[in-house]
Enzyme design. Structure first.
Site: not given
Ligand code: 8LK
Length: 223
Positions: A92, A24, A58, A160, A17
Site C-alpha cells: 500500500e 479494501t 495534522y 483525519e 488518494n
Molecule cells: C507514503 C505516505 C503515506 C502517507 C500518508 N499520510 C497520511 C494520509 C492519511 O491521513 C494517513 C494514512 O494514509 O496518513 C501522509 O500524510 N503522508 C504519507 N506518505
C-alpha cells in the site's frame, strides 16, 4: 543449474488518494497464500516510540512535517525491503508517492521548510540509487476528490477529522501528476494499471478480481 532467486518478490504497488479504496483493494489479497499484502504502516506512525506522529503532523504540520515524513520514508523503505517467501508482494503506497505526493504537498503548502525538504530529498535520492525500491506493477485507484472526501468523512479516522476538501483536491492533483507524468517509469517499467475506484464497493470487487488476474498472469510471466 542454480536458479538465481530474484532479489525481491514480484512487487505490486497500490497508489491512490486518501479514501480511494486502497485498504479494501489490499484486503482482497490477504486471503491468497501466494501473495503477501503489506498495508501502510499507519500503526507505526501512530506510535513512533510512544509518539503519535500522524496526529502531531495534522495538529501542527509546520512543527512536525519533517519528523513525520522522515519517519514515513524509513517505514516505507522497510516495506520495500521486506522480502517474504510468497512470490508476490502487494504494497500500500510507496517511498515514491511519499516523496512526490505527500512531501511535495507539505512543501508547496509551506509546512516543510526548504532545508527540510532538501534533506528528505537527499535521503530519497540516495535510497533510490543504492536500494532496490523498484516495482513490477503499479495499480492506481482513481477517484474524484469528492468521492475520496466523502469516504474519509464516513470512515471518520480520528486524526483525519481536520482534513479539508482543499487538501484532498490538492493531493488528488499531485497523485494525477505523479501517475500521468511518466515519473513512475523511473521505478516501474510496466504501464500503470488504473482502476476507476469511484464506484461503490459492490461494483468495485469484480474490478479488483480482474486486476488480480492481471497481476497473477504478469507475475507468472515474470518467473
Ligand atoms: C507514503 C505516505 C503515506 C502517507 C500518508 N499520510 C497520511 C494520509 C492519511 O491521513 C494517513 C494514512 O494514509 O496518513 C501522509 O500524510 N503522508 C504519507 N506518505
Amino acid at each position: 543449474s542454480m536458479t538465481s532467486k530474484p532479489s525481491r518478490p514480484f512487487t505490486v504497488i497500490v497508489e491512490g488518494n486518501i479514501g480511494s479504496g486502497k485498504t479494501t483493494f489490499l484486503n482482497q489479497f490477504k486471503r491468497m497464500p501466494e501473495v503477501i499484502a503489506l498495508s501502510e504502516p499507519v500503526e507505526m506512525w501512530r506510535n513512533a516510540n510512544g509518539h503519535n506522529l500522524l496526529d502531531l503532523m495534522y495538529e501542527d504540520p509546520t512543527k512536525y512535517s519533517m519528523a513525520f515524513q522522515s519517519y514515513v520514508q524509513l517505514t516505507m523503505l522497510e516495506m520495500h525491503q521486506a522480502n517474504f517467501d510468497p512470490p508476490i508482494k502487494v504494497m500500500e503506497r510507496s517511498i515514491h508517492s511519499a516523496r512526490h505526493c505527500f512531501v511535495e504537498n507539505l512543501s508547496n503548502a509551506g509546512f516543510l521548510a526548504g532545508v527540510n525538504r532538501a534533506v528528505l530529498d537527499e535521503w530519497y535520492k540516495w535510497i533510490c540509487e543504492t536500494q532496490d525500491v523498484n516495482a513490477d506493477l503499479i495499480v492506481y485507484l482513481y477517484t474524484t476528490p469528492e468521492t475520496a472526501y466523502e469516504r474519509i468523512k464516513e470512515r471518520n479516522r480520528n486524526e483525519e477529522k481536520k482534513i479539508s476538501m482543499d487538501y484532498i483536491r490538492t493531493l488528488h492533483d499531485l497523485h494525477e501528476k505523479f501517475i500521468r507524468s511518466g515519473l513512475t517509469k523511473r521505478f516501474c517499467k510496466a504501464p500503470v494499471i488504473e482502476i476507476d475506484a469511484n464506484k461503490d464497493l459492490s461494483e468495485l470487487v469484480p474490478k479488483f478480481d480482474e486486476c488480480k488476474d492481471m497481476i497473477m498472469k504478469s507475475s507468472a510471466h515474470n518467473d
